[in-house]
Design a protein around this motif. Structure first.
Motif, PDB file in Angstrom:
ATOM      1  N   ASP A  29      47.467  44.882  72.502  1.00 56.58           N
ATOM      2  CA  ASP A  29      47.224  43.438  72.519  1.00 56.58           C
ATOM      3  C   ASP A  29      48.081  42.733  71.462  1.00 56.58           C
ATOM      4  O   ASP A  29      48.673  41.697  71.706  1.00 56.58           O
ATOM      5  N   LEU A  30      48.101  43.315  70.267  1.00 56.14           N
ATOM      6  CA  LEU A  30      48.840  42.700  69.163  1.00 56.14           C
ATOM      7  C   LEU A  30      50.331  42.645  69.475  1.00 56.14           C
ATOM      8  O   LEU A  30      50.984  41.641  69.238  1.00 56.14           O
ATOM      9  N   ASP A  31      50.859  43.754  70.037  1.00 53.09           N
ATOM     10  CA  ASP A  31      52.278  43.774  70.410  1.00 53.09           C
ATOM     11  C   ASP A  31      52.569  42.699  71.449  1.00 53.09           C
ATOM     12  O   ASP A  31      53.559  41.990  71.370  1.00 53.09           O
ATOM     13  N   GLN A  32      51.653  42.586  72.423  1.00 54.60           N
ATOM     14  CA  GLN A  32      51.816  41.585  73.475  1.00 54.60           C
ATOM     15  C   GLN A  32      51.845  40.180  72.881  1.00 54.60           C
ATOM     16  O   GLN A  32      52.652  39.357  73.274  1.00 54.60           O
ATOM     17  N   ARG A  33      50.962  39.936  71.901  1.00 56.02           N
ATOM     18  CA  ARG A  33      50.894  38.599  71.308  1.00 56.02           C
ATOM     19  C   ARG A  33      52.173  38.252  70.551  1.00 56.02           C
ATOM     20  O   ARG A  33      52.661  37.135  70.638  1.00 56.02           O
ATOM     21  N   SER A  34      52.706  39.221  69.793  1.00 63.36           N
ATOM     22  CA  SER A  34      53.936  38.849  69.075  1.00 63.36           C
ATOM     23  C   SER A  34      55.103  38.689  70.032  1.00 63.36           C
ATOM     24  O   SER A  34      55.965  37.857  69.811  1.00 63.36           O
ATOM     25  N   LEU A  35      55.086  39.458  71.119  1.00 60.16           N
ATOM     26  CA  LEU A  35      56.151  39.308  72.116  1.00 60.16           C
ATOM     27  C   LEU A  35      56.091  37.909  72.739  1.00 60.16           C
ATOM     28  O   LEU A  35      57.084  37.208  72.840  1.00 60.16           O
ATOM     29  N   ARG A  36      54.869  37.499  73.105  1.00 62.54           N
ATOM     30  CA  ARG A  36      54.722  36.175  73.719  1.00 62.54           C
ATOM     31  C   ARG A  36      55.056  35.066  72.729  1.00 62.54           C
ATOM     32  O   ARG A  36      55.653  34.070  73.096  1.00 62.54           O
ATOM     33  N   ALA A  37      54.627  35.259  71.473  1.00 60.97           N
ATOM     34  CA  ALA A  37      54.918  34.241  70.456  1.00 60.97           C
ATOM     35  C   ALA A  37      56.420  34.021  70.355  1.00 60.97           C
ATOM     36  O   ALA A  37      56.878  32.914  70.127  1.00 60.97           O
ATOM     37  N   ARG A  38      57.191  35.099  70.547  1.00 63.60           N
ATOM     38  CA  ARG A  38      58.649  34.990  70.424  1.00 63.60           C
ATOM     39  C   ARG A  38      59.300  34.474  71.699  1.00 63.60           C
ATOM     40  O   ARG A  38      60.279  33.748  71.641  1.00 63.60           O
ATOM     41  N   THR A  39      58.806  34.884  72.864  1.00 66.01           N
ATOM     42  CA  THR A  39      59.580  34.652  74.090  1.00 66.01           C
ATOM     43  C   THR A  39      59.079  33.517  74.969  1.00 66.01           C
ATOM     44  O   THR A  39      59.828  33.011  75.783  1.00 66.01           O
ATOM     45  N   GLU A  40      57.820  33.112  74.843  1.00 65.42           N
ATOM     46  CA  GLU A  40      57.342  32.062  75.751  1.00 65.42           C
ATOM     47  C   GLU A  40      57.887  30.698  75.367  1.00 65.42           C
ATOM     48  O   GLU A  40      58.155  30.435  74.202  1.00 65.42           O
ATOM     49  N   ALA A  41      58.023  29.832  76.367  1.00 66.37           N
ATOM     50  CA  ALA A  41      58.477  28.473  76.109  1.00 66.37           C
ATOM     51  C   ALA A  41      57.317  27.667  75.538  1.00 66.37           C
ATOM     52  O   ALA A  41      56.314  27.452  76.205  1.00 66.37           O
ATOM     53  N   MET A  42      57.436  27.290  74.258  1.00 65.47           N
ATOM     54  CA  MET A  42      56.401  26.457  73.637  1.00 65.47           C
ATOM     55  C   MET A  42      57.127  25.376  72.860  1.00 65.47           C
ATOM     56  O   MET A  42      58.128  25.650  72.214  1.00 65.47           O
ATOM     57  N   ASP A  43      56.610  24.150  72.931  1.00 60.44           N
ATOM     58  CA  ASP A  43      57.174  23.074  72.131  1.00 60.44           C
ATOM     59  C   ASP A  43      56.255  22.832  70.955  1.00 60.44           C
ATOM     60  O   ASP A  43      55.072  22.564  71.131  1.00 60.44           O
ATOM     61  N   HIS A  55      52.671  22.647  72.645  1.00 59.03           N
ATOM     62  CA  HIS A  55      52.594  22.493  74.095  1.00 59.03           C
ATOM     63  C   HIS A  55      52.998  23.836  74.686  1.00 59.03           C
ATOM     64  O   HIS A  55      54.122  24.282  74.516  1.00 59.03           O
ATOM     65  N   SER A  56      52.057  24.515  75.343  1.00 60.99           N
ATOM     66  CA  SER A  56      52.305  25.884  75.774  1.00 60.99           C
ATOM     67  C   SER A  56      52.882  25.933  77.170  1.00 60.99           C
ATOM     68  O   SER A  56      52.867  24.939  77.911  1.00 60.99           O
ATOM     69  N   GLU A  57      53.375  27.119  77.522  1.00 60.02           N
ATOM     70  CA  GLU A  57      53.998  27.320  78.827  1.00 60.02           C
ATOM     71  C   GLU A  57      53.026  27.034  79.967  1.00 60.02           C
ATOM     72  O   GLU A  57      53.411  26.593  81.035  1.00 60.02           O
ATOM     73  N   SER A  58      51.731  27.264  79.721  1.00 63.25           N
ATOM     74  CA  SER A  58      50.726  27.044  80.763  1.00 63.25           C
ATOM     75  C   SER A  58      50.414  25.558  80.954  1.00 63.25           C
ATOM     76  O   SER A  58      49.644  25.190  81.830  1.00 63.25           O
ATOM     77  N   GLY A  59      51.017  24.693  80.108  1.00 62.00           N
ATOM     78  CA  GLY A  59      50.822  23.258  80.248  1.00 62.00           C
ATOM     79  C   GLY A  59      49.743  22.690  79.341  1.00 62.00           C
ATOM     80  O   GLY A  59      49.536  21.487  79.313  1.00 62.00           O
TER      81      GLY A  59
END
Ligand SMILES: [Zn+2]
Ligand SMILES: [Zn+2]
Length: 225
Positions: A29-43, A55-59
């Motif tokens: 879970d922790l690995d997944q979270r840091s991966l998402r923190a780095r790669t997802e589109a967030m403003d 503003h997260s990728e999910s809107g």
């Protein structure tokens, strides 16, 4: 600043975590979270005093408070984990792409928009679009000349009289298109005369402008807004 759009193949978003079983997060879970923190589109946008709107990728929009280490997302609020939004805000602060948590909310003296400034910053407070500092190269919108800022005054264009002329900066004919309430900026023409004694500035005379007549010259043209 552009965000990477390469997302995990699962199209992961907040909802994955909401359906996960309760209990302490696993290594995975922790690995997944840091991966998402780095790669997802967030403003990420700083709103002052350690608070950031994400503003997260999910809107969805979430509010992150880095001083209290809190986020309004379900992952943090319900499961109590250090979510990807907290991580992403920390990354952007470290990278310098958003204002540090000590900055406080204020109002731009030129346009009246929201501005983030260091605590105790001297007037005028200016938004990202209008921020000018001594030494900045700016373009005069009227003439196209590139000049160098030597002072940013907290006084308004209709309060400052041009030396030797019976007119204020705001009242000067070529400044008619700019707000009378604009802070006054002094700038010099950086031409240099080369003589036998060496290079000398042609003139040290500073000219006064309403702030929004001057446009910052970017280091890399078009790289930012
Ligand atoms: Zn969160
Ligand atoms: Zn502004």
């Amino acid at each position: 600043m552009t965000h990477t759009r390469n997302t995990p193949a699962s199209g992961a978003d907040e909802f994955d975590d909401r359906t996960a079983p309760p209990g302490p997060p696993s290594e995975r879970d922790l690995d997944q979270r840091s991966l998402r923190a780095r790669t997802e589109a967030m403003d990420v946008m700083g709103i002052g005093s350690g608070q950031y709107r994400v503003h997260s990728e999910s809107g969805n929009d979430y509010l992150v408070d880095v001083n209290d280490r809190r986020c309004t997302c379900p992952d943090h609020a319900i499961r109590g984990v250090r979510c990807k939004h907290l991580r992403r805000v920390a990354m952007e602060i470290t990278a310098g792409s958003v204002a540090p948590p000590s900055y406080v909310a204020s109002t731009c003296a030129s346009c009246g928009d929201f501005a983030l400034v260091p605590p105790g910053a001297s007037e005028p407070h200016l938004c990202e679009r209008h921020r000018l500092a001594v030494g900045d190269r700016v373009r005069d919108r009227e003439t196209g000349d590139v000049i160098v800022v030597v002072a940013v005054s907290p006084r308004r264009a209709d309060e400052v009289t041009i030396p030797g002329r019976n007119v204020t900066v705001a009242g000067y004919e070529t400044n008619a298109a700019y707000p009378a309430s604009d802070p006054v900026v002094a700038a010099v023409y950086p031409s240099v005369r080369v003589t036998r004694e060496g290079a000398r500035p042609e003139s040290l005379r500073a000219y006064s402008f309403p702030l929004s007549r001057l446009e910052r010259v970017r280091e890399r043209d078009g790289a930012r807004r």
